[in-house]
Design an enzyme around this catalytic site. Structure first.
Site, mmCIF file in Angstrom:
data_model
loop_
_atom_site.group_PDB
_atom_site.id
_atom_site.type_symbol
_atom_site.label_atom_id
_atom_site.label_comp_id
_atom_site.label_asym_id
_atom_site.label_seq_id
_atom_site.Cartn_x
_atom_site.Cartn_y
_atom_site.Cartn_z
ATOM 1 N N ARG A 161 17.393 71.238 122.200
ATOM 2 C CA ARG A 161 16.056 70.765 122.632
ATOM 3 C C ARG A 161 15.260 71.841 123.387
ATOM 4 O O ARG A 161 14.562 71.558 124.371
ATOM 5 C CB ARG A 161 16.175 69.514 123.528
ATOM 6 C CG ARG A 161 16.843 68.356 122.866
ATOM 7 C CD ARG A 161 16.048 67.755 121.724
ATOM 8 N NE ARG A 161 16.816 66.683 121.142
ATOM 9 C CZ ARG A 161 17.693 66.851 120.137
ATOM 10 N NH1 ARG A 161 17.843 68.034 119.561
ATOM 11 N NH2 ARG A 161 18.359 65.842 119.672
ATOM 12 N N SER A 210 13.701 59.870 124.262
ATOM 13 C CA SER A 210 14.642 60.113 125.364
ATOM 14 C C SER A 210 13.959 60.852 126.502
ATOM 15 O O SER A 210 13.279 61.851 126.281
ATOM 16 C CB SER A 210 15.820 60.972 124.888
ATOM 17 O OG SER A 210 16.528 60.259 123.922
ATOM 18 N N GLU A 280 13.571 65.939 129.067
ATOM 19 C CA GLU A 280 13.171 66.254 127.688
ATOM 20 C C GLU A 280 11.663 65.982 127.562
ATOM 21 O O GLU A 280 10.948 66.700 126.871
ATOM 22 C CB GLU A 280 13.969 65.349 126.729
ATOM 23 C CG GLU A 280 13.823 65.751 125.273
ATOM 24 C CD GLU A 280 14.831 65.052 124.376
ATOM 25 O OE1 GLU A 280 15.995 64.862 124.777
ATOM 26 O OE2 GLU A 280 14.437 64.702 123.253
HETATM 27 C C1 FAD Z 1 10.340 56.396 119.407
HETATM 28 C C2 FAD Z 1 10.591 57.866 119.596
HETATM 29 C C3 FAD Z 1 11.741 58.425 119.077
HETATM 30 C C4 FAD Z 1 12.001 59.796 119.266
HETATM 31 N N1 FAD Z 1 13.133 60.314 118.722
HETATM 32 C C5 FAD Z 1 13.391 61.629 118.898
HETATM 33 C C6 FAD Z 1 14.586 62.200 118.357
HETATM 34 O O1 FAD Z 1 15.388 61.551 117.702
HETATM 35 N N2 FAD Z 1 14.812 63.523 118.577
HETATM 36 C C7 FAD Z 1 13.933 64.304 119.293
HETATM 37 O O2 FAD Z 1 14.208 65.497 119.459
HETATM 38 N N3 FAD Z 1 12.794 63.790 119.796
HETATM 39 C C8 FAD Z 1 12.506 62.479 119.619
HETATM 40 N N4 FAD Z 1 11.360 61.948 120.140
HETATM 41 C C9 FAD Z 1 10.432 62.803 120.912
HETATM 42 C C10 FAD Z 1 9.295 63.395 120.053
HETATM 43 O O3 FAD Z 1 9.064 62.613 118.917
HETATM 44 C C11 FAD Z 1 9.592 64.823 119.614
HETATM 45 O O4 FAD Z 1 9.844 65.632 120.725
HETATM 46 C C12 FAD Z 1 8.442 65.414 118.779
HETATM 47 O O5 FAD Z 1 8.901 66.532 118.093
HETATM 48 C C13 FAD Z 1 7.213 65.756 119.626
HETATM 49 O O6 FAD Z 1 6.160 66.091 118.747
HETATM 50 P P1 FAD Z 1 4.631 65.928 119.211
HETATM 51 O O7 FAD Z 1 3.770 66.471 118.150
HETATM 52 O O8 FAD Z 1 4.355 64.542 119.628
HETATM 53 O O9 FAD Z 1 4.636 66.903 120.471
HETATM 54 P P2 FAD Z 1 3.913 66.723 121.885
HETATM 55 O O10 FAD Z 1 4.561 65.610 122.640
HETATM 56 O O11 FAD Z 1 2.448 66.649 121.716
HETATM 57 O O12 FAD Z 1 4.320 68.127 122.556
HETATM 58 C C14 FAD Z 1 5.671 68.384 122.863
HETATM 59 C C15 FAD Z 1 5.819 69.858 123.297
HETATM 60 O O13 FAD Z 1 5.512 70.706 122.193
HETATM 61 C C16 FAD Z 1 4.440 71.586 122.520
HETATM 62 N N5 FAD Z 1 3.621 71.729 121.297
HETATM 63 C C17 FAD Z 1 3.118 70.747 120.515
HETATM 64 N N6 FAD Z 1 2.479 71.289 119.449
HETATM 65 C C18 FAD Z 1 2.568 72.633 119.577
HETATM 66 C C19 FAD Z 1 2.092 73.744 118.825
HETATM 67 N N7 FAD Z 1 1.405 73.602 117.697
HETATM 68 N N8 FAD Z 1 2.357 75.006 119.279
HETATM 69 C C20 FAD Z 1 3.069 75.199 120.425
HETATM 70 N N9 FAD Z 1 3.533 74.188 121.190
HETATM 71 C C21 FAD Z 1 3.300 72.917 120.764
HETATM 72 C C22 FAD Z 1 3.707 70.930 123.683
HETATM 73 O O14 FAD Z 1 3.035 71.889 124.487
HETATM 74 C C23 FAD Z 1 4.858 70.263 124.423
HETATM 75 O O15 FAD Z 1 5.527 71.231 125.223
HETATM 76 C C24 FAD Z 1 11.067 60.592 119.969
HETATM 77 C C25 FAD Z 1 9.887 60.025 120.470
HETATM 78 C C26 FAD Z 1 9.639 58.668 120.280
HETATM 79 C C27 FAD Z 1 8.372 58.085 120.797
#
Ligand code: FAD
Length: 288
Positions: A161, A210, A280
């Site tokens: 992560r 998480s 996380e």
């Molecule tokens: C119901 C649910 C289930 C989930 N299950 C999992 C799972 O099984 N495994 C897991 O790992 N996560 C899980 N997550 C967490 C989440 O889905 C992941 O971390 C996902 O990859 C975040 O993507 P996002 O686009 O929403 O990022 P954001 O929340 O918008 O950003 C997350 C991070 O990435 C950075 N970021 C975003 N886009 C960019 C970019 N283009 N360039 C540089 N930095 C960037 C942001 O600055 C921040 O630090 C879950 C979340 C939910 C709500």
């Protein structure tokens, strides 16, 4: 085309259904628009990079804070055993495109909410796979100096992560995934299994997934369950009764209540294990 700033509510975007107003939000479509934002804000503002806010809690921001969403950067190209995606594509959608094209490797990631940009930055993963296993290369735009760079998956230090790209500086614009051919129905069957398993274990409410990283391979949900914190509420936020590692919004929870519950869980885990769990969930705004 000139990129425009707008004010948006994080509560309307985030999977938590809660979050402060983002006073200056940008949705660039290409490098030229990123460059405009970089010139406008470099050295004057705090910049945040966002995908779909499915892992990010947004607290109060100042009028000088600017948030750049990657979600308008869209496009998918399949070439041989690789898929090149622009950062704003949803991970679940890319997994489905891979299935349709008979390319395996994304099955375990098919239920992860959010964008590929967010997925790579957090090395998101599930079961036996994380982004590190499929990333062939990443294109970046550096928000500090406007330079572009392409790194191979091997050049990025991925850990559990985590990856060593600079948070809120290295903007991921494009990712190439290296997959391998397999039958469409075999891939589809594996994805159905993943969906079924996750449905059994994860809460259905609004959340950010998480809250904490595992401690030495043990989920913090396990500790919180043992400590009797499952179901604990602060205002409208609640430690899920189904999965103690996840905080859910019961409808009217505020970001401050979410943070208060995170801090309570942190302190209870620290008392019990002697270790402060690593978050996380990412936090934007306030003094973060
Ligand atoms: C119901 C649910 C289930 C989930 N299950 C999992 C799972 O099984 N495994 C897991 O790992 N996560 C899980 N997550 C967490 C989440 O889905 C992941 O971390 C996902 O990859 C975040 O993507 P996002 O686009 O929403 O990022 P954001 O929340 O918008 O950003 C997350 C991070 O990435 C950075 N970021 C975003 N886009 C960019 C970019 N283009 N360039 C540089 N930095 C960037 C942001 O600055 C921040 O630090 C879950 C979340 C939910 C709500």
């Amino acid at each position: 085309m000139e990129v425009k700033a707008m004010s948006v509510s994080a509560a309307n975007i985030s999977s938590l259904g809660s979050g402060a107003t983002i006073p200056v939000a940008y949705y660039p479509k290409d490098i030229e628009q990123l460059r405009q934002i970089q010139r406008r804000h470099a050295a004057r503002s705090r910049l945040f990079i966002a995908g779909a806010l499915s892992n990010t809690l947004v607290l109060e921001m100042t009028p000088d804070d600017a948030t750049i969403f990657c979600s308008a950067m869209r496009g998918i190209r399949v070439h041989e055993d690789c898929i090149t995606v622009r950062a704003g594509e949803k991970t679940a959608h890319v997994a489905d495109v891979a299935r349709i094209c008979g390319l395996s490797g994304m099955e375990d990631l098919c239920c992860i909410p959010g964008t590929v940009g967010g997925g790579v930055m957090g090395n998101a993963g599930c079961y036996d796979t994380a982004f590190k296993d499929v990333v062939k290369s990443v294109k970046l735009f550096h928000l500090d100096d406007g330079q572009q760079e392409e790194l191979s998956g091997e050049e990025i230090a991925f850990r559990y992560r985590y990856c060593n790209l600079r948070k809120n500086v290295d903007f991921i614009t494009e990712v190439t995934l290296r997959l391998f051919p397999d039958g469409v129905s075999a891939i589809g069957a594996r994805m159905s299994d993943v969906r079924k398993k996750r449905k059994q274990t994860l809460p259905t409410g609004k959340s950010l997934g998480s809250v904490f990283k595992k401690i030495d391979g043990v989920s913090c949900g396990y500790y919180l369950d043992r400590l009797g914190i499952k179901g604990r509420r602060i205002g409208g936020m609640q430690v899920s009764e189904k999965h103690a590692g996840i905080i859910v919004n019961r409808g009217d929870g505020t970001p401050e209540e979410y943070l208060a519950l995170v801090e309570l869980c942190e302190s209870e885990i620290q008392k019990a294990t002697g270790r402060k769990p690593e978050r996380e969930v990412v936090i934007f705004g306030r003094n973060q």
